[in-house]
Motif scaffolding. Structure first.
Motif, PDB file in Angstrom:
ATOM      1  N   VAL A  26     -18.200 -17.918  16.156  1.00 56.29           N
ATOM      2  CA  VAL A  26     -18.736 -17.429  17.431  1.00 56.29           C
ATOM      3  C   VAL A  26     -18.263 -18.344  18.561  1.00 56.29           C
ATOM      4  O   VAL A  26     -17.789 -19.456  18.301  1.00 56.29           O
ATOM      5  N   PHE A  27     -18.381 -17.851  19.793  1.00 63.16           N
ATOM      6  CA  PHE A  27     -17.786 -18.558  20.937  1.00 63.16           C
ATOM      7  C   PHE A  27     -18.768 -18.598  22.107  1.00 63.16           C
ATOM      8  O   PHE A  27     -19.455 -17.602  22.359  1.00 63.16           O
ATOM      9  N   ARG A  28     -18.763 -19.709  22.802  1.00 62.82           N
ATOM     10  CA  ARG A  28     -19.595 -19.761  24.013  1.00 62.82           C
ATOM     11  C   ARG A  28     -18.878 -20.521  25.109  1.00 62.82           C
ATOM     12  O   ARG A  28     -18.130 -21.453  24.836  1.00 62.82           O
ATOM     13  N   TYR A  29     -19.154 -20.069  26.317  1.00 61.31           N
ATOM     14  CA  TYR A  29     -18.599 -20.743  27.488  1.00 61.31           C
ATOM     15  C   TYR A  29     -19.478 -21.960  27.724  1.00 61.31           C
ATOM     16  O   TYR A  29     -20.469 -21.894  28.420  1.00 61.31           O
ATOM     17  N   GLU A  30     -19.133 -23.035  27.076  1.00 57.92           N
ATOM     18  CA  GLU A  30     -20.061 -24.151  26.932  1.00 57.92           C
ATOM     19  C   GLU A  30     -19.357 -25.466  27.208  1.00 57.92           C
ATOM     20  O   GLU A  30     -18.218 -25.663  26.813  1.00 57.92           O
ATOM     21  N   GLU A  31     -20.067 -26.347  27.880  1.00 57.10           N
ATOM     22  CA  GLU A  31     -19.529 -27.699  28.001  1.00 57.10           C
ATOM     23  C   GLU A  31     -19.821 -28.416  26.695  1.00 57.10           C
ATOM     24  O   GLU A  31     -20.958 -28.376  26.226  1.00 57.10           O
ATOM     25  N   THR A  32     -18.804 -29.045  26.134  1.00 63.43           N
ATOM     26  CA  THR A  32     -19.031 -29.619  24.802  1.00 63.43           C
ATOM     27  C   THR A  32     -19.678 -31.005  24.899  1.00 63.43           C
ATOM     28  O   THR A  32     -19.478 -31.730  25.868  1.00 63.43           O
ATOM     29  N   SER A  38     -23.302 -32.378  20.093  1.00 65.12           N
ATOM     30  CA  SER A  38     -23.893 -31.333  19.246  1.00 65.12           C
ATOM     31  C   SER A  38     -23.553 -29.919  19.716  1.00 65.12           C
ATOM     32  O   SER A  38     -24.095 -28.948  19.199  1.00 65.12           O
ATOM     33  N   HIS A  39     -22.668 -29.787  20.707  1.00 61.15           N
ATOM     34  CA  HIS A  39     -22.281 -28.451  21.199  1.00 61.15           C
ATOM     35  C   HIS A  39     -20.773 -28.279  21.223  1.00 61.15           C
ATOM     36  O   HIS A  39     -20.071 -29.081  21.807  1.00 61.15           O
ATOM     37  N   GLU A  40     -20.338 -27.185  20.598  1.00 64.64           N
ATOM     38  CA  GLU A  40     -18.916 -26.814  20.634  1.00 64.64           C
ATOM     39  C   GLU A  40     -18.797 -25.477  21.362  1.00 64.64           C
ATOM     40  O   GLU A  40     -19.763 -24.722  21.425  1.00 64.64           O
ATOM     41  N   HIS A  41     -17.587 -25.151  21.837  1.00 63.62           N
ATOM     42  CA  HIS A  41     -17.384 -23.809  22.419  1.00 63.62           C
ATOM     43  C   HIS A  41     -17.088 -22.794  21.309  1.00 63.62           C
ATOM     44  O   HIS A  41     -17.278 -21.607  21.452  1.00 63.62           O
ATOM     45  N   THR A  42     -16.596 -23.309  20.160  1.00 60.16           N
ATOM     46  CA  THR A  42     -16.284 -22.445  19.021  1.00 60.16           C
ATOM     47  C   THR A  42     -16.980 -23.034  17.806  1.00 60.16           C
ATOM     48  O   THR A  42     -16.731 -24.188  17.467  1.00 60.16           O
ATOM     49  N   PHE A  43     -17.867 -22.272  17.216  1.00 62.79           N
ATOM     50  CA  PHE A  43     -18.592 -22.808  16.053  1.00 62.79           C
ATOM     51  C   PHE A  43     -18.935 -21.669  15.092  1.00 62.79           C
ATOM     52  O   PHE A  43     -18.527 -20.531  15.318  1.00 62.79           O
ATOM     53  N   TYR A  44     -19.660 -22.015  14.045  1.00 66.11           N
ATOM     54  CA  TYR A  44     -19.920 -21.016  12.993  1.00 66.11           C
ATOM     55  C   TYR A  44     -21.417 -20.775  12.817  1.00 66.11           C
ATOM     56  O   TYR A  44     -22.207 -21.720  12.902  1.00 66.11           O
TER      57      TYR A  44
END
Ligand code: FA5
Length: 341
Positions: free
Chosen positions: A196-202, A205-211
């Protein structure tokens, strides 16, 4: 000198010449000298007819013997020279053909892939099917059908990446809930692992692309008790020990009631440490009872059926198991990190 004596002499001369030879060119010259078209033996063989009848057979026989003998000597010398050259080459190039070949490095599965497969095994053993959905998703499946209409503030909880044609990179695996309900009638037991994908500042503990691994169970009389039982069984298998869980209220438009499921901190055993921020509990996954509107969107009658759903972060599960303190290491491509698994 009679011809037989001459032939013996030729053989002796040839022997001595061949012995002295030290390379292929010399050897070729010797071959031409003794066996060539203009050699003495060839001439003798050609003129056998002119010899007196009595000595013709013995002279013929002797000529052929000497010719064959010289041929053999030349062949042996040739083999000797070849061996000599080969040995010199081995020394010069120092090739040890008995040495084992160079090992080609072989990779292994990424820790997230391994965890995904483990989780799949655990759920299939409980009778769950494995579903999948597209990574580029329709707005309908990612939001609308999950009870998140346009302009609903919950859309802001998951900032996303839109494509020019109005689709989006899915922000969660919950879309597969609807796709599964559209395909199958209850009872439904399914999980849907995926990217899954999010428009996220990494950050750590936060990725823009994770599972994530989505879970869905729908049947008559499904309750929170079933949710807790399935979660506990899964966690016991993943962490190889009994894990305590607790539910706190959590808000997601597609579940009612919605929860955050916490587990007792496996690092400190619940006593309190930096990982659990001294609370003894670690937030693991959101879950809840499938919202009636979502069942309806999937073509299932909420008056007859109920179900639970959860959305587990796979990266975070791996982090907890191996005590990894930065999620960005997973996609860093850093072999020093990957080779530890
Ligand atoms: C959801 O995505 C909901 N779809 C989950 C759900 C499913 C709720 C079914 C109810 C029923 P959330 O945004 O909290 O929820 O993400 C779920 C999990 O994904 C988190 O607990 C976390 O483990 C992981 N996660 C979320 N954002 C990130 C991120 N940026 N990087 C890594 N992992 C993340």
């Amino acid at each position: 000198m009679d011809i037989i004596t001459r032939l013996d002499e030729i053989l002796r001369e040839a022997k001595s010449d061949i012995e002295k030879v030290s390379n292929f060119e010399e050897l070729e010259k010797i071959r031409v000298k003794y066996l060539g078209r203009k050699s003495e033996i060839t001439n003798i063989l050609k003129s056998l007819g002119e010899l007196p009848k009595e000595i013709r057979p013995s002279a013929g026989k002797k000529s052929n013997l000497v010719k064959n003998e010289i041929s053999k000597l030349l062949e042996n010398k040739n083999a000797q020279l070849e061996e000599k050259i080969f040995n010199e080459l081995i020394k010069k190039e120092s090739i040890d053909i008995t040495e084992p070949g160079e090992k080609i490095p072989i990779g292994h599965m990424h820790p997230i892939t391994r965890m995904r497969m483990e989780v799949e095994d655990i759920f299939t053993s409980m009778g769950f099917a494995i579903m999948s959905g597209p990574e580029i998703e329709l707005e309908y499946y990612n939001f609308e059908a999950l009870n998140i209409p346009k302009d609903h503030p919950a859309r802001d909880m998951q900032d996303t990446i839109w494509t020019e044609d109005g689709n989006l990179l899915r922000t969660h695996t919950s879309c597969v809930q609807i796709r599964t309900m559209e395909k199958f009638k209850p009872p439904i037991r399914a999980i849907a692992p995926g990217r899954v994908f999010r428009y996220e500042e990494t950050d750590a503990s936060h990725e823009h692309t994770f599972y994530q691994v989505e879970g869905l169970m729908i049947d008559r009389n499904i309750s929170v008790a079933n949710l807790i039982a399935v979660m506990k069984t899964m966690l016991k298998e993943v962490f190889k020990r009994d894990v305590k869980v607790r539910l706190r209220p959590g808000y997601f438009p597609f579940v009612e009631p919605g929860f955050e499921l916490d587990i007792n901190c496996l690092i400190c055993g619940g006593k309190g440490c930096p990982v659990c921020k001294y609370s003894g509990w670690v937030e693991l996954l959101p879950c809840g009872m499938v919202h009636p509107n979502v069942l309806k969107a999937g073509g299932i009658d909420p008056n007859e059926y109920s179900g639970f759903a959860f959305g587990m972060g796979l990266d975070r599960l791996v982090m907890m198991r191996y005590e990894i303190n930065d999620i960005r290491l997973f996609h860093s491509g850093d072999l020093r990190f990957l080779e530890q698994f």
